[in-house]
Motif scaffolding. Structure first.
Motif, PDB file in Angstrom:
ATOM      1  N   UNK A   2       5.113  -0.873  -3.981  1.00 43.89           N
ATOM      2  CA  UNK A   2       4.314   0.348  -3.980  1.00 43.89           C
ATOM      3  C   UNK A   2       4.563   1.276  -2.819  1.00 43.89           C
ATOM      4  N   UNK A   3       5.200   0.794  -1.739  1.00 43.53           N
ATOM      5  CA  UNK A   3       5.439   1.667  -0.593  1.00 43.53           C
ATOM      6  C   UNK A   3       6.797   2.352  -0.654  1.00 43.53           C
ATOM      7  N   UNK A   4       7.571   2.105  -1.709  1.00 43.61           N
ATOM      8  CA  UNK A   4       8.889   2.726  -1.843  1.00 43.61           C
ATOM      9  C   UNK A   4       8.786   4.073  -2.549  1.00 43.61           C
ATOM     10  N   UNK A   5       9.713   4.961  -2.231  1.00 42.26           N
ATOM     11  CA  UNK A   5       9.751   6.286  -2.861  1.00 42.26           C
ATOM     12  C   UNK A   5      10.142   6.165  -4.323  1.00 42.26           C
ATOM     13  N   UNK A   6       9.565   7.035  -5.134  1.00 38.17           N
ATOM     14  CA  UNK A   6       9.890   7.041  -6.560  1.00 38.17           C
ATOM     15  C   UNK A   6      11.232   7.717  -6.841  1.00 38.17           C
ATOM     16  N   UNK A   7      11.674   8.583  -5.953  1.00 37.29           N
ATOM     17  CA  UNK A   7      12.840   9.436  -6.248  1.00 37.29           C
ATOM     18  C   UNK A   7      14.129   8.666  -6.512  1.00 37.29           C
ATOM     19  N   UNK A   8      14.449   7.589  -5.771  1.00 35.04           N
ATOM     20  CA  UNK A   8      15.691   6.855  -6.081  1.00 35.04           C
ATOM     21  C   UNK A   8      15.648   6.113  -7.411  1.00 35.04           C
ATOM     22  N   UNK A  67       0.841  -1.201   0.000  1.00 34.88           N
ATOM     23  CA  UNK A  67       0.000   0.000   0.000  1.00 34.88           C
ATOM     24  C   UNK A  67       0.874   1.247   0.000  1.00 34.88           C
ATOM     25  N   UNK A  68       0.466   2.219  -0.808  1.00 32.31           N
ATOM     26  CA  UNK A  68       1.191   3.477  -0.935  1.00 32.31           C
ATOM     27  C   UNK A  68       0.307   4.490  -1.631  1.00 32.31           C
ATOM     28  N   UNK A  69       0.863   5.665  -1.940  1.00 37.23           N
ATOM     29  CA  UNK A  69       0.070   6.702  -2.622  1.00 37.23           C
ATOM     30  C   UNK A  69      -0.259   6.298  -4.062  1.00 37.23           C
ATOM     31  N   UNK A  70      -1.503   5.937  -4.307  1.00 37.60           N
ATOM     32  CA  UNK A  70      -1.934   5.471  -5.626  1.00 37.60           C
ATOM     33  C   UNK A  70      -2.219   6.653  -6.553  1.00 37.60           C
ATOM     34  N   UNK A  71      -1.781   6.544  -7.802  1.00 33.45           N
ATOM     35  CA  UNK A  71      -2.076   7.584  -8.800  1.00 33.45           C
ATOM     36  C   UNK A  71      -3.564   7.654  -9.097  1.00 33.45           C
TER      37      UNK A  71
END
Length: 587
Positions: free
Chosen positions: A245-251, A213-217
């Motif tokens: 899905x719970x990992x940051x997109x930035x890396x 679970x994470x921030x869904x588009x």
């Protein structure tokens, strides 16, 4: 069409043949052709046939009766459990894939697996099927692949699942193979690279190690899997990543660029382009340390007060207009040294100063759109406040509301009930920056309009995600294992890659993605008889263009079996409208 016994007399005797009479539409009259040569009458008598003429007349009558029964059966033919429709829309995608010639490399890749079926054939057929008729793998195997002309599925359903899982585990090698082959056939331009991330939700009750679970588009509560996509300067895919899905997109930007450079898909200096969601000090520092450049966007609302005041001030703006003089957008710029807080090799934060150009843009069209959205959310918040709704019901409009515990006299107290009030300062601040955006770049010598144009090519990566989600139905509802999910994403990635090569490299970017997908989905034929097909496709500009450049009968209503096979076996050379060089004449 009818059969008859033809009798020809010559010096040797009476010669017997069975002939066929049929209507020739090109000549406008009946034509005759020999079906079977029988021999001379006296030789046939010597062979034991007492009356050859009567004997073969009975045989001709039998043939005509059988033909009449066949025509009658064809006239009252019942429907079959096998559809008569055949898919042909994958032929240009197949032509490009065949020209890339990845089958040999994939054959080496499958050696450790011990598979007794061709992995390249499995991957290619899944990619073609995803472009033509996206559906579950089981339905693809049973209902789609058997109807695709020129595509053989020499594997079982269980082998399909095993192969897809193996491809998911080795997806980086597969991407590397395709990148190397694409670079040989269509030279790559990696002077600029575009990167963005999206995610796909799964309708499952419990999370696992991959689906988290994470921030869904799509603002869904279900577990998601993230996907990063990188495009080259011509907006053709060059790399992908899949992550929990719970990992940051930035890396992901740093990791994908690092892998592609390691595998030589990106050579030399590249300018990394991404939106504000991937703009962070570590990504900026990584680009600089790697000798690359960057173009990122930045929220004007999040700027320090002094810089935001400069960005919103009315001085220093340059307008960009259309041919009628209407303002399309405006910009102002500044160049200087700007401080960033980055993480060093020991994990400690330190300040660095980098030379950077900052371009602030203002779009009247964007301002109207964002102002409308702000007003909509404010009205939603006002209605919910009057209805005493719970905080969870506010959604995105909660950013314009302050929630505080207030007692009956209006005093803020920790033990009082929570009251929602409109945050007028947040509303004013949001409206004041509507239509504004800031682009930061290491390319201090690049003109502002070129920076703006480079950044706004990110719409092509958004379009690629939309094609994946909408046209290719990439959300794998039934996939369970991480390797199978990644293999499914790989199939969708390669489908987008081949579609983009067709769109940009072959057709010169003259048709949009919807037109290309319409070609792949809409070019179908129905088998009317053993030798005749009917073209049930709708005439479109893309089909007209391909018919003209290839000389294939794509616009014909009636097609022969040979013509259908010729279309499905089209080569890249034919697709590009190239003619074979004539062979040199011998002296």
């Amino acid at each position: 069409m009818a059969y008859f016994l033809k009798k020809s007399r010559n010096k040797k005797g009476l010669y017997l043949q069975i002939y066929e009479s049929h209507w020739d539409p090109k000549r406008g009259h009946t034509a005759q052709s020999s079906v079977r040569a029988l021999g001379y009458e006296h030789e046939l008598r010597e062979s034991g046939i007492d009356d050859p003429i009567a004997h073969f007349k009975r045989e001709v009558d039998s043939m005509n009766a059988a033909r009449k029964a066949e025509i009658e059966a064809e006239r009252v033919r019942e429907i079959s459990d096998v559809p008569s429709e055949r898919h042909l829309g994958h032929f240009p995608i197949k032509a490009i894939d065949d020209a890339l010639g990845v089958a040999g490399d994939l054959a080496y890749l499958q050696i450790p697996s011990g598979f007794r079926f061709p992995l390249a054939e499995l991957l290619s057929s899944l990619v073609y099927a995803r472009v033509v008729a996206p559906c579950s793998k089981r339905k693809t195997f049973h209902d789609v692949l058997p109807l695709m002309e020129g595509v053989a599925a020499g594997y079982s359903l269980d082998q399909l699942y095993d192969g897809l899982s193996y491809l998911g585990e080795e997806h980086e090698k597969v991407v590397e193979i395709y990148n190397a082959r694409v670079a040989e056939l269509f030279p790559r331009d990696t002077s600029t690279t575009y990167f963005d991330c999206t995610n796909f939700y799964f309708e499952i009750d419990r999370e696992d190690d991959f689906r988290r679970k994470g921030p869904s588009k799509e603002h869904r509560p279900e577990p998601i899997v993230g996907m990063g996509l990188m495009l080259d300067a011509e907006c053709i895919p060059i790399g992908m990543s899949a992550f929990p899905g719970n990992e940051s997109e930035k890396p992901q930007l740093r990791e994908v660029v690092g892998r592609l450079k390691e595998r030589h898909a990106i050579t030399g200096r590249t300018v990394r382009v991404a939106d504000k969601g991937l703009n962070c000090a570590d990504n900026v520092a990584d680009a600089v340390l790697a000798g690359d450049g960057y173009v990122f966007s930045k929220s004007v609302k999040a700027l320090p007060a002094a810089e935001r005041a400069w960005a919103l001030s009315p001085e220093g703006w340059t307008d960009v207009t259309d041919v009628r003089g209407n303002v399309l957008w405006s910009h102002k710029e500044t160049t200087g040294d700007f401080a960033y807080r980055v993480t060093d090799s020991e994990g400690k934060k330190k300040s660095v100063t980098l030379p950077e150009k900052r371009v602030v843009t203002y779009s009247p069209k964007l301002a109207r759109k964002q102002t409308w959205e702000i007003n909509r959310q404010v009205e939603k918040a006002r209605a919910l406040r009057l209805a005493a709704a719970r905080r969870s019901e506010y959604g995105d409009s909660a950013k314009f509301v302050t929630f505080a515990p207030v007692d009956g006299e209006g005093e803020v107290r920790d033990d009082a009930r929570v009251v929602a009030t409109l945050n007028h300062e947040a509303i004013r601040k949001a409206r004041s920056v509507a239509g504004y955006n800031m682009i930061v770049t290491s390319e201090t010598g690049m003109p502002a309009e070129e920076i703006y144009g480079t950044y706004h090519n990110l719409w092509r990566i958004e379009e690629s995600f939309r094609v994946m989600k909408s046209e290719l139905d990439a959300r794998p509802v039934f996939a369970q294992k991480q390797s199978t999910i990644t293999g499914h994403f790989l199939v969708c990635y390669l489908a987008v890659l081949l579609v983009r090569l067709l769109q940009v490299k072959v057709l010169g970017d003259r048709f949009c993605s919807e037109d290309i997908m319409g070609l792949c989905r809409g070019l179908n034929v129905c088998q009317a008889s053993e030798r005749r097909y009917v073209n049930v496709s709708r005439r479109t500009p893309v089909i007209e263009d391909l018919a003209e450049r290839t000389g294939l009968p794509l616009l014909h209503f009636n097609l022969t079996k040979g013509e259908v096979q010729k279309i499905s076996g089209c080569t890249l050379q034919t697709l590009q409208g190239e003619k074979k060089a004539p062979s040199a004449s011998k002296n």
